[in-house]
Design a protein around this motif. Structure first.
Motif, short mmCIF file in Angstrom:
data_model
loop_
_atom_site.label_atom_id
_atom_site.label_comp_id
_atom_site.label_asym_id
_atom_site.label_seq_id
_atom_site.Cartn_x
_atom_site.Cartn_y
_atom_site.Cartn_z
N PHE A 35 -47.76 -37.35 -40.74
CA PHE A 35 -49.09 -36.88 -41.16
C PHE A 35 -49.50 -35.65 -40.34
O PHE A 35 -49.96 -34.64 -40.90
CB PHE A 35 -50.14 -37.97 -41.00
N LEU A 36 -49.36 -35.73 -39.02
CA LEU A 36 -49.79 -34.62 -38.17
C LEU A 36 -48.96 -33.37 -38.43
O LEU A 36 -49.50 -32.26 -38.44
CB LEU A 36 -49.69 -35.02 -36.69
N LYS A 37 -47.67 -33.55 -38.68
CA LYS A 37 -46.83 -32.38 -38.99
C LYS A 37 -47.23 -31.79 -40.34
O LYS A 37 -47.36 -30.56 -40.49
CB LYS A 37 -45.35 -32.80 -39.02
N ALA A 38 -47.47 -32.67 -41.33
CA ALA A 38 -47.86 -32.20 -42.67
C ALA A 38 -49.22 -31.53 -42.63
O ALA A 38 -49.43 -30.47 -43.25
CB ALA A 38 -47.88 -33.37 -43.65
N PHE A 39 -50.17 -32.11 -41.88
CA PHE A 39 -51.52 -31.55 -41.84
C PHE A 39 -51.51 -30.18 -41.15
O PHE A 39 -52.23 -29.26 -41.57
CB PHE A 39 -52.47 -32.50 -41.11
N ASP A 40 -50.69 -30.05 -40.13
CA ASP A 40 -50.61 -28.76 -39.45
C ASP A 40 -50.02 -27.70 -40.38
O ASP A 40 -50.44 -26.53 -40.37
CB ASP A 40 -49.76 -28.88 -38.18
N ALA A 41 -49.03 -28.09 -41.20
CA ALA A 41 -48.46 -27.15 -42.16
C ALA A 41 -49.52 -26.68 -43.15
O ALA A 41 -49.60 -25.48 -43.49
CB ALA A 41 -47.29 -27.80 -42.91
N LYS A 42 -50.39 -27.62 -43.59
CA LYS A 42 -51.46 -27.23 -44.51
C LYS A 42 -52.50 -26.37 -43.81
O LYS A 42 -53.02 -25.41 -44.38
CB LYS A 42 -52.13 -28.48 -45.10
N GLU A 43 -52.81 -26.71 -42.55
CA GLU A 43 -53.79 -25.89 -41.82
C GLU A 43 -53.30 -24.45 -41.67
O GLU A 43 -54.11 -23.51 -41.75
CB GLU A 43 -54.07 -26.50 -40.43
N GLN A 44 -52.02 -24.27 -41.47
CA GLN A 44 -51.50 -22.92 -41.36
C GLN A 44 -51.65 -22.16 -42.68
O GLN A 44 -51.85 -20.94 -42.67
CB GLN A 44 -50.04 -22.96 -40.92
N GLU A 45 -51.58 -22.87 -43.81
CA GLU A 45 -51.88 -22.25 -45.10
C GLU A 45 -53.36 -21.89 -45.19
O GLU A 45 -53.72 -20.78 -45.58
CB GLU A 45 -51.53 -23.20 -46.25
N TRP A 46 -54.23 -22.84 -44.82
CA TRP A 46 -55.68 -22.63 -44.96
C TRP A 46 -56.18 -21.53 -44.02
O TRP A 46 -57.18 -20.88 -44.31
CB TRP A 46 -56.42 -23.94 -44.69
N ARG A 61 -53.04 -29.60 -32.08
CA ARG A 61 -52.32 -29.40 -33.33
C ARG A 61 -50.82 -29.63 -33.09
O ARG A 61 -50.32 -29.44 -31.99
CB ARG A 61 -52.56 -27.98 -33.85
N TRP A 62 -50.13 -30.01 -34.14
CA TRP A 62 -48.69 -30.29 -34.03
C TRP A 62 -47.95 -29.12 -33.38
O TRP A 62 -47.11 -29.30 -32.50
CB TRP A 62 -48.12 -30.59 -35.41
N ARG A 63 -48.28 -27.90 -33.80
CA ARG A 63 -47.57 -26.73 -33.29
C ARG A 63 -47.79 -26.54 -31.78
O ARG A 63 -46.97 -25.94 -31.10
CB ARG A 63 -48.04 -25.48 -34.03
#
Length: 480
Positions: A35-46, A61-63
Motif C-alpha cells: 500500500f505504501l509503495k503504491a500510494f507513493d507512486a500515485k503521490e508522485q503522479e499527483w 513517504r516510501w521514497r
C-alpha cells in the motif's frame, strides 16, 4: 512480475522473523508495505499538479525511507516503522483533504508484526526489486498479486473469504451492466474485486467530467481491516484517488435508519456465508427476516438499499436455495417485489478455499417476477474440478453468455433439466425450494450387503498393496 517466485521469496524472508506467526500475518505484512509503495507512486503522479499538497509527510513517504537498499535497518528501522504507524493513524483531514482520511482509516487497525529490522529491510528491498507501481500493467495486476498470495499461502486462516474469483465478479457485473453515473455498491467488498470489475466494465474515462463521475460511481463497505486495506490499495491503483470505502460492519445499522439518500442504483456482491450474527445484529432487521445466517441478512440489506428499479447480482451458497422460515420469506418477497428473474447454478468455483456450490441471483427492485430462469453451469469438458493451478477462467462462462441471449429450455445428455423457466406458482408449489430447480446430478452409488462390502474392500486393499510393493521393488532396483 513472476508472482509465484516473488511470493515465495517474500515468504522465505518472513518465515525467519520471530514476530510473524502464520500465513494470515504474512499477507497483512506484505499488504501494508505494498500500500505504501503504491500510494507513493500515485503521490508522485499527483505532485505534477500545481495545487497538490502531499498526504504522507516528508520523511515518511516510501521514497524517503524504503527505496535505498542501503537505508535504515535493524532496530533503527523497527523504531522508525512504529513512528510511521503512529503518524499515519493520526493524519488530520480537518482541512477537507479526503486523501488523508483515506490513509488514516486504512491504517486504523493494521499492524507491523516483524521484530527484526534486518529481515524487514530484506523484505522491503525484494519488493522494490520486483514491484513497480509506476508501470501501468503492474498497477492493474494488483488483483493478481493478492490472488497469487492466497494461492501460494494456503493456510492463511480465513483469508479465502475475502476472495471472489475474477470470472465470477466479471460475469455478474457484465449482466447487471452498470452505467457511468449510476451508484454501484458492494456492502461486503472484501478486496474490491467487484468494484474493480465495475471499473473495467465502465472503461477508461474520456474527459475530466467522466473521471469525476467515476470517482463517485463505485462504493464499498468492509468490516475487516485487512481486506479494507487491500480494497483501498486496489482502487487507488485503478485511478480512484479517494476511494469511497467505509470500514464498517454493514449489518450493524438498523434497516429503518436508511433513507432515500442512502439508496443506490446497482449492487454487486458476494456476502460472507456460513457465519452467524448475534442477537443485537438480528434486531436491526424486521422480525420476518431475523436469522443468524450472515448471507441471508446481507441479502435483505441489499434488497432494502436498492433504489426503485435498482439492479442486483449476488453470489449465494446452496444453503439459501432450500430451507424454510426466513429463507422462504426472503424468496417470496424477491418474487413479489424484487423481480427475481435469473439464477445461475455454479459448481465449486471457490476451490481451493471452499468446497461449496454457489448460485448467482439477478433481480430488479420494484417489479413483480414473471418467473425465474434457472441455468446449471457444469464443469467444462475434461475438467473434474477447479484447482489453484487450474482455476476458473472468464471463457468458462461463455456457455451461459450464449444461453442468456435467448434463454431457452435445455436438457443434458441424460435428459435432466440444464435450463428451465419456473413460474411463481410452480416455485410456490415447491415451497420455494429452489434447490429442486436444475440441480447438479448426483451419482447413484450401489450399497452392497456388509459381507460383499468387506470382500470388495479387501480385494481393493490387496490390489493396492501389490501395486505399492511393485513400485518399491522398482525403486530399489533403480537405486542398486
Amino acid at each position: 512480475m513472476a508472482l509465484s517466485a516473488l511470493i515465495k521469496t517474500l515468504e522465505d524472508v518472513m518465515r525467519k522473523d520471530a514476530g510473524l506467526n502464520g500465513d494470515a500475518q504474512y499477507i497483512e505484512q506484505i499488504t501494508w508495505l505494498l500500500f505504501l509503495k503504491a500510494f507513493d507512486a500515485k503521490e508522485q503522479e499527483w505532485e505534477l499538479r500545481r495545487d497538490y499538497r502531499g498526504v504522507i509527510p516528508e520523511g515518511y513517504r516510501w521514497r524517503d525511507w524504503a527505496e535505498d537498499p542501503e537505508g535504515m535497518t535493524g532496530d533503527e528501522l523497527i523504531d522508525f516503522v512504529e513512528k510511521l504507524f503512529r503518524k499515519l493513524k493520526k493524519l488530520d483531514g480537518a482541512e477537507g483533504d479526503v486523501r488523508k482520511m483515506v490513509v488514516r482509516n486504512t491504517f486504523a487497525d493494521i499492524n507491523n508484526y516483524m521484530k527484526s529490522g534486518i529481515y524487514l529491510r530484506q523484505l522491503v528491498n525484494r519488493i522494490n526489486e520486483k514491484v513497480d507501481f509506476v508501470d501501468a500493467l503492474q498497477k492493474h495486476a494488483f488483483n493478481e498479486l493478492y490472488e497469487g498470495m492466497l494461492k501460494d499461502l494456503q493456510s492463511a486462516g480465513k483469508a479465502g473469504e475475502f476472495y471472489t474469483p475474477r470470472p465470477v465478479t466479471n460475469f455478474i457485473v457484465e449482466k447487471v451492466n452498470p452505467k457511468l453515473g449510476e451508484t454501484v455498491l458492494d456492502p461486503a467488498c472484501g478486496t474490491g474485486g467487484f468494484l474493480t470489475s465495475t471499473l473495467k466494465h465502465l472503461g477508461k474515462p474520456r474527459n475530466a467530467d467522466e473521471l469525476r463521475q467515476l470517482q463517485n460511481t463505485v462504493r464499498g463497505w468492509e468490516k475487516k481491516p485487512l481486506p479494507f486495506l487491500l480494497a483501498t490499495t486496489n482502487l487507488i491503483l485503478h485511478d480512484i484517488e479517494t476511494p469511497r470505502l467505509r470500514h464498517q460492519n454493514s449489518l450493524a445499522r438498523p434497516l429503518s435508519d436508511y433513507k432515500a439518500a442512502d439508496r443506490v442504483d446497482v449492487i454487486v456482491a458476494n456476502p460472507p456465508f456460513g457465519g452467524a450474527e448475534d442477537e443485537s445484529i438480528k434486531g436491526n432487521f424486521p422480525a420476518e427476516f431475523r436469522t443468524s445466517e450472515t448471507a441471508d441478512l446481507f441479502l435483505v440489506l441489499m434488497m432494502h438499499l436498492l433504489k426503485d428499479k435498482g439492479r442486483c447480482g449476488v453470489v449465494l451458497p446452496d444453503g439459501f436455495m432450500f430451507g424454510d422460515g426466513v429463507k422462504v420469506n426472503i424468496k417470496r418477497r424477491m418474487l413479489e417485489e424484487y423481480g427475481l428473474h435469473t439464477i445461475i447454478r455454479l459448481p465449486q468455483v471457490f476451490r481451493p478455499y471452499a468446497s461449496v456450490n454457489t448460485n448467482l441471483l439477478f433481480f430488479q427492485k420494484g417489479t413483480k417476477s414473471k418467473g425465474v430462469w434457472f441455468y446449471r453451469l457444469d464443469y467444462p469438458e475434461g475438467v473434474k474440478g477447479f484447482t489453484k493451478t487450474r482455476p476458473m477462467r472468464d471463457d468458462h462462462f461463455d456457455p451461459v453468455r450464449e444461453w442468456w441471449r435467448k434463454k431457452v429450455a435445455l436438457t443434458d445428455e441424460k435428459g435432466k433439466d440444464k435450463a428451465r423457466f419456473f413460474t411463481p406458482d410452480e416455485l410456490a408449489a415447491l415451497n420455494f425450494d429452489f434447490d429442486k430447480c436444475c440441480p447438479f446430478p448426483h451419482e447413484d452409488k450401489e450399497i452392497l450387503p456388509p459381507a460383499e462390502l468387506i470382500a470388495d474392500y479387501q480385494a481393493k486393499r490387496t490390489a493396492l498393496n501389490a501395486k505399492i510393493d511393485d513400485l518399491l521393488a522398482r525403486i530399489e532396483a533403480k537405486l542398486k
